[in-house]
Write a protein that holds these residues in place. Structure first.
Motif, PDB file in Angstrom:
ATOM      1  N   LYS A 133       0.827  -1.213   0.000  1.00 15.89           N
ATOM      2  CA  LYS A 133       0.000   0.000   0.000  1.00 15.89           C
ATOM      3  C   LYS A 133       0.857   1.256   0.000  1.00 15.89           C
ATOM      4  O   LYS A 133       0.575   2.222  -0.722  1.00 15.89           O
ATOM      5  N   VAL A 134       1.925   1.236   0.814  1.00 18.38           N
ATOM      6  CA  VAL A 134       2.834   2.387   0.816  1.00 18.38           C
ATOM      7  C   VAL A 134       3.548   2.495  -0.528  1.00 18.38           C
ATOM      8  O   VAL A 134       3.784   3.599  -1.035  1.00 18.38           O
ATOM      9  N   TRP A 135       3.871   1.351  -1.115  1.00 18.95           N
ATOM     10  CA  TRP A 135       4.481   1.351  -2.448  1.00 18.95           C
ATOM     11  C   TRP A 135       3.545   1.994  -3.463  1.00 18.95           C
ATOM     12  O   TRP A 135       3.967   2.793  -4.308  1.00 18.95           O
ATOM     13  N   THR A 136       2.261   1.667  -3.397  1.00 21.21           N
ATOM     14  CA  THR A 136       1.275   2.281  -4.293  1.00 21.21           C
ATOM     15  C   THR A 136       1.219   3.787  -4.090  1.00 21.21           C
ATOM     16  O   THR A 136       1.165   4.566  -5.057  1.00 21.21           O
ATOM     17  N   ALA A 137       1.236   4.197  -2.816  1.00 25.63           N
ATOM     18  CA  ALA A 137       1.238   5.633  -2.529  1.00 25.63           C
ATOM     19  C   ALA A 137       2.476   6.308  -3.097  1.00 25.63           C
ATOM     20  O   ALA A 137       2.404   7.425  -3.634  1.00 25.63           O
ATOM     21  N   GLN A 138       3.624   5.634  -3.003  1.00 26.61           N
ATOM     22  CA  GLN A 138       4.861   6.193  -3.543  1.00 26.61           C
ATOM     23  C   GLN A 138       4.809   6.316  -5.057  1.00 26.61           C
ATOM     24  O   GLN A 138       5.177   7.348  -5.622  1.00 26.61           O
ATOM     25  N   VAL A 139       4.342   5.267  -5.721  1.00 25.53           N
ATOM     26  CA  VAL A 139       4.239   5.306  -7.186  1.00 25.53           C
ATOM     27  C   VAL A 139       3.381   6.481  -7.630  1.00 25.53           C
ATOM     28  O   VAL A 139       3.755   7.267  -8.519  1.00 25.53           O
ATOM     29  N   ALA A 140       2.211   6.618  -6.998  1.00 25.10           N
ATOM     30  CA  ALA A 140       1.265   7.642  -7.430  1.00 25.10           C
ATOM     31  C   ALA A 140       1.785   9.054  -7.155  1.00 25.10           C
ATOM     32  O   ALA A 140       1.729   9.932  -8.026  1.00 25.10           O
ATOM     33  N   ALA A 141       2.326   9.293  -5.945  1.00 25.13           N
ATOM     34  CA  ALA A 141       2.758  10.644  -5.584  1.00 25.13           C
ATOM     35  C   ALA A 141       4.009  11.068  -6.340  1.00 25.13           C
ATOM     36  O   ALA A 141       4.078  12.180  -6.888  1.00 25.13           O
ATOM     37  N   GLN A 142       5.016  10.202  -6.374  1.00 28.58           N
ATOM     38  CA  GLN A 142       6.243  10.581  -7.058  1.00 28.58           C
ATOM     39  C   GLN A 142       6.043  10.629  -8.569  1.00 28.58           C
ATOM     40  O   GLN A 142       6.660  11.441  -9.253  1.00 28.58           O
ATOM     41  N   GLY A 143       5.164   9.778  -9.091  1.00 24.81           N
ATOM     42  CA  GLY A 143       4.829   9.859 -10.509  1.00 24.81           C
ATOM     43  C   GLY A 143       4.117  11.155 -10.840  1.00 24.81           C
ATOM     44  O   GLY A 143       4.379  11.780 -11.876  1.00 24.81           O
ATOM     45  N   ALA A 144       3.211  11.589  -9.948  1.00 26.41           N
ATOM     46  CA  ALA A 144       2.490  12.839 -10.173  1.00 26.41           C
ATOM     47  C   ALA A 144       3.432  14.035 -10.167  1.00 26.41           C
ATOM     48  O   ALA A 144       3.327  14.941 -11.013  1.00 26.41           O
ATOM     49  N   SER A 197      12.250   5.323  -9.665  1.00 27.76           N
ATOM     50  CA  SER A 197      12.614   5.305 -11.079  1.00 27.76           C
ATOM     51  C   SER A 197      11.400   5.003 -11.955  1.00 27.76           C
ATOM     52  O   SER A 197      11.197   5.634 -12.997  1.00 27.76           O
ATOM     53  N   MET A 198      10.597   4.039 -11.539  1.00 28.56           N
ATOM     54  CA  MET A 198       9.424   3.656 -12.319  1.00 28.56           C
ATOM     55  C   MET A 198       8.403   4.786 -12.370  1.00 28.56           C
ATOM     56  O   MET A 198       7.825   5.076 -13.417  1.00 28.56           O
ATOM     57  N   ALA A 199       8.180   5.418 -11.218  1.00 23.55           N
ATOM     58  CA  ALA A 199       7.248   6.538 -11.175  1.00 23.55           C
ATOM     59  C   ALA A 199       7.747   7.687 -12.036  1.00 23.55           C
ATOM     60  O   ALA A 199       6.976   8.324 -12.768  1.00 23.55           O
ATOM     61  N   GLY A 200       9.060   7.943 -11.934  1.00 23.84           N
ATOM     62  CA  GLY A 200       9.631   8.991 -12.772  1.00 23.84           C
ATOM     63  C   GLY A 200       9.517   8.669 -14.246  1.00 23.84           C
ATOM     64  O   GLY A 200       9.237   9.542 -15.070  1.00 23.84           O
ATOM     65  N   LEU A 201       9.725   7.398 -14.592  1.00 21.27           N
ATOM     66  CA  LEU A 201       9.594   6.966 -15.981  1.00 21.27           C
ATOM     67  C   LEU A 201       8.180   7.177 -16.490  1.00 21.27           C
ATOM     68  O   LEU A 201       7.965   7.771 -17.562  1.00 21.27           O
ATOM     69  N   ALA A 202       7.200   6.712 -15.723  1.00 26.12           N
ATOM     70  CA  ALA A 202       5.809   6.839 -16.157  1.00 26.12           C
ATOM     71  C   ALA A 202       5.396   8.306 -16.268  1.00 26.12           C
ATOM     72  O   ALA A 202       4.779   8.732 -17.254  1.00 26.12           O
ATOM     73  N   GLY A 203       5.761   9.089 -15.246  1.00 25.91           N
ATOM     74  CA  GLY A 203       5.392  10.495 -15.269  1.00 25.91           C
ATOM     75  C   GLY A 203       6.071  11.268 -16.380  1.00 25.91           C
ATOM     76  O   GLY A 203       5.443  12.073 -17.072  1.00 25.91           O
ATOM     77  N   ALA A 204       7.370  11.018 -16.558  1.00 30.89           N
ATOM     78  CA  ALA A 204       8.120  11.747 -17.584  1.00 30.89           C
ATOM     79  C   ALA A 204       7.676  11.377 -18.989  1.00 30.89           C
ATOM     80  O   ALA A 204       7.662  12.222 -19.889  1.00 30.89           O
ATOM     81  N   GLY A 212      14.556   7.081 -17.641  1.00 27.84           N
ATOM     82  CA  GLY A 212      13.783   6.389 -16.603  1.00 27.84           C
ATOM     83  C   GLY A 212      13.973   4.887 -16.625  1.00 27.84           C
ATOM     84  O   GLY A 212      14.108   4.254 -15.568  1.00 27.84           O
ATOM     85  N   VAL A 213      13.982   4.288 -17.815  1.00 29.51           N
ATOM     86  CA  VAL A 213      14.192   2.839 -17.921  1.00 29.51           C
ATOM     87  C   VAL A 213      15.570   2.465 -17.383  1.00 29.51           C
ATOM     88  O   VAL A 213      15.722   1.475 -16.642  1.00 29.51           O
ATOM     89  N   GLY A 214      16.568   3.242 -17.735  1.00 28.85           N
ATOM     90  CA  GLY A 214      17.912   2.963 -17.240  1.00 28.85           C
ATOM     91  C   GLY A 214      17.990   3.051 -15.730  1.00 28.85           C
ATOM     92  O   GLY A 214      18.598   2.191 -15.065  1.00 28.85           O
ATOM     93  N   THR A 215      17.358   4.073 -15.149  1.00 33.76           N
ATOM     94  CA  THR A 215      17.365   4.223 -13.704  1.00 33.76           C
ATOM     95  C   THR A 215      16.653   3.063 -13.023  1.00 33.76           C
ATOM     96  O   THR A 215      17.099   2.551 -11.993  1.00 33.76           O
ATOM     97  N   LEU A 216      15.544   2.647 -13.597  1.00 28.33           N
ATOM     98  CA  LEU A 216      14.796   1.509 -13.047  1.00 28.33           C
ATOM     99  C   LEU A 216      15.629   0.231 -13.084  1.00 28.33           C
ATOM    100  O   LEU A 216      15.718  -0.506 -12.092  1.00 28.33           O
ATOM    101  N   ALA A 245      23.197   6.200 -18.640  1.00 24.81           N
ATOM    102  CA  ALA A 245      23.329   7.181 -17.560  1.00 24.81           C
ATOM    103  C   ALA A 245      22.336   6.887 -16.441  1.00 24.81           C
ATOM    104  O   ALA A 245      22.679   6.945 -15.248  1.00 24.81           O
ATOM    105  N   GLY A 246      21.109   6.561 -16.810  1.00 22.72           N
ATOM    106  CA  GLY A 246      20.101   6.237 -15.805  1.00 22.72           C
ATOM    107  C   GLY A 246      20.459   4.991 -15.014  1.00 22.72           C
ATOM    108  O   GLY A 246      20.263   4.941 -13.792  1.00 22.72           O
ATOM    109  N   TRP A 247      20.992   3.973 -15.702  1.00 29.91           N
ATOM    110  CA  TRP A 247      21.392   2.751 -15.003  1.00 29.91           C
ATOM    111  C   TRP A 247      22.457   3.055 -13.953  1.00 29.91           C
ATOM    112  O   TRP A 247      22.390   2.550 -12.831  1.00 29.91           O
ATOM    113  N   CYS A 248      23.418   3.869 -14.295  1.00 24.32           N
ATOM    114  CA  CYS A 248      24.482   4.216 -13.352  1.00 24.32           C
ATOM    115  C   CYS A 248      23.914   4.918 -12.122  1.00 24.32           C
ATOM    116  O   CYS A 248      24.287   4.609 -10.982  1.00 24.32           O
TER     117      CYS A 248
END
Length: 419
Positions: free
Chosen positions: A18-29, A156-163, A270-274, A321-324
């Motif tokens: 549940k906290v993971w879901t909250a993190q995905v949604a907020a950081q993605g937003a 990283s995933m939230a950033g990828l989806a949002g970006a 974002g994919v690289g960071t993830l 760069a994202g992977w690093c």
């Protein structure tokens, strides 16, 4: 018990999920709002001096994390993480919904989006440090590193989806559609955080039994190795975060491309960071040695777009760069989780967020101003050269890390960072 442990952490720990879901949604937003507003400025508002306009937006979006460190540390020490997560996301949802309503009713001036970006950044300044602080109250000790990798991968995933979605939303639905989507994500985050149950140790102590909180300066003084690592990471961040200002300009003035290309560049990063966040825990060697190699690889990946302006090459470089960045993050945050005493974690992670985040406003403003006078390719080369001293400094710390990891696991050894 073994069968249970083989299941993915998100499936066997409902509250962490549940906290993971909250993190995905907020950081993605938040990431969606940042990237979307930058593309809105570059494409629809500022015909001239785009660098300064986007740089100022990024400054306002990151300044609260640096300025509010003492306040954030006190709030996290005195209030349950569940309450902080829930309240900040609902406030952010209301602010974003108000801007969405304005945009739907008429034209929004550029000056109006700056206060909104600042308000949401304040909410995020309280939200982000709650995630690493909450890990030990949600999972067992043997799951800490796994949970840390998940939370960093989530960022990283939230950033990828949002970006990826932000430029396309701006292109097809305008500012109103972008901000409405952000408001919906924040509302989802607040709901998910409110449903999570934290372990009793997560609850704030009563005033009568509350231990005296150490000052932030004392925390860092007692952790010399970790303080040095934080300084190195802040130096890396000073140059690395400039990609968020440089590559919108790069897309427009070097590649002469549209929102789809910009979305692909953001997705590559974002994919690289993830991937880095997911694979970083499997890298062998000391965290400082791995960090030095990854920062050097990051420099090479940033230098190539400054020399070769070809879309597939640039996307590939951003993936590397994202992977690093993702791999470095996992290794060092896991080290911090184990080395910082439990009582100091709220303050330490607030300081970590601030030290790294404080470079973002500086980088945004400086590279934004430079973007009006130098080509984006030149800025890429400046980035690459700028991170190399930090790579050398991290490599020089490997001996001190060895002393820390081989010392007896006592509070004194951990605080001194030496045998």
């Amino acid at each position: 018990m073994t069968d249970v442990r083989t299941r993915p952490l998100l499936l066997r720990n409902a509250d962490f999920a549940k906290v993971w879901t909250a993190q995905v949604a907020a950081q993605g937003a938040f990431r969606m709002l940042q990237v979307g507003l930058v593309w809105w400025i570059v494409s629809h508002v500022a015909a001239e001096r785009r660098g300064l306009a986007t740089g100022l937006l990024m400054v306002l979006g990151t300044l609260p994390a640096a300025l509010l460190v003492p306040v954030v540390a006190r709030v996290l020490a005195r209030h349950a993480s569940r309450d902080v997560l829930r309240r900040t996301t609902w406030v952010a949802a209301c602010v974003a919904a108000a801007l969405a309503a304005w945009a739907a009713l008429g034209t929004v001036p550029l000056a109006a989006v700056y206060p909104v970006a600042l308000a949401l950044a304040v909410c995020q300044a309280f939200f982000d440090p709650c995630i690493p602080t909450s890990v030990t109250a949600l999972v067992d000790a043997e799951d800490i590193e796994n949970a840390t990798a998940v939370t960093l991968a989530t960022l990283s995933m939230a950033g990828l989806a949002g970006a990826f979605t932000a430029p396309l939303l701006v292109e097809h639905t305008g500012l109103a559609g972008l901000v409405l989507a952000c408001a919906a994500c924040y509302a989802l985050s607040g709901t998910a955080a409110g449903l999570a149950r934290f372990r009793p140790s997560e609850a704030p102590p009563t005033p009568a039994s509350a231990p005296r909180q150490r000052r932030l300066r004392d925390i860092l003084t007692g952790l010399p190795l970790l303080r040095s690592i934080l300084l190195c990471l802040a130096a890396v961040n000073l140059f690395s975060t400039a990609v968020f200002v440089i590559f919108p300009l790069y897309t427009k003035s070097v590649l002469h491309a549209d929102a789809t290309t910009f979305a692909l560049l953001e997705a590559g990063l974002g994919v690289g960071t993830l991937l880095g966040a997911l694979s970083g825990k499997h890298l062998t060697g000391r965290a400082t040695s791995v960090g030095a190699v990854c920062v050097t690889g990051f420099a090479v990946a940033l230098a190539l777009p400054g020399l070769v302006a070809h879309r597939p090459v640039v996307i590939g470089c951003l993936v590397v760069a994202g992977w690093c960045v993702g791999a470095v993050g996992v290794r060092f945050v896991a080290l911090f989780q184990r080395a910082v005493p439990a009582a100091d974690k709220p303050g330490f992670f607030a300081v970590m967020q601030a030290m790294i985040g404080a470079t973002f406003p500086v980088a945004s403003l400086v590279f934004g101003l430079l973007g009006d006078h130098l080509s984006p390719q030149t800025l890429c080369l400046i980035q690459a050269v700028g991170v190399l001293p930090a790579a050398c400094a991290l490599y020089a710390l490997r001996g001190r890390e060895h002393a820390l990891t081989t010392a007896p696991p006592t509070r004194t050894a951990l605080l001194e960072g030496k045998a």
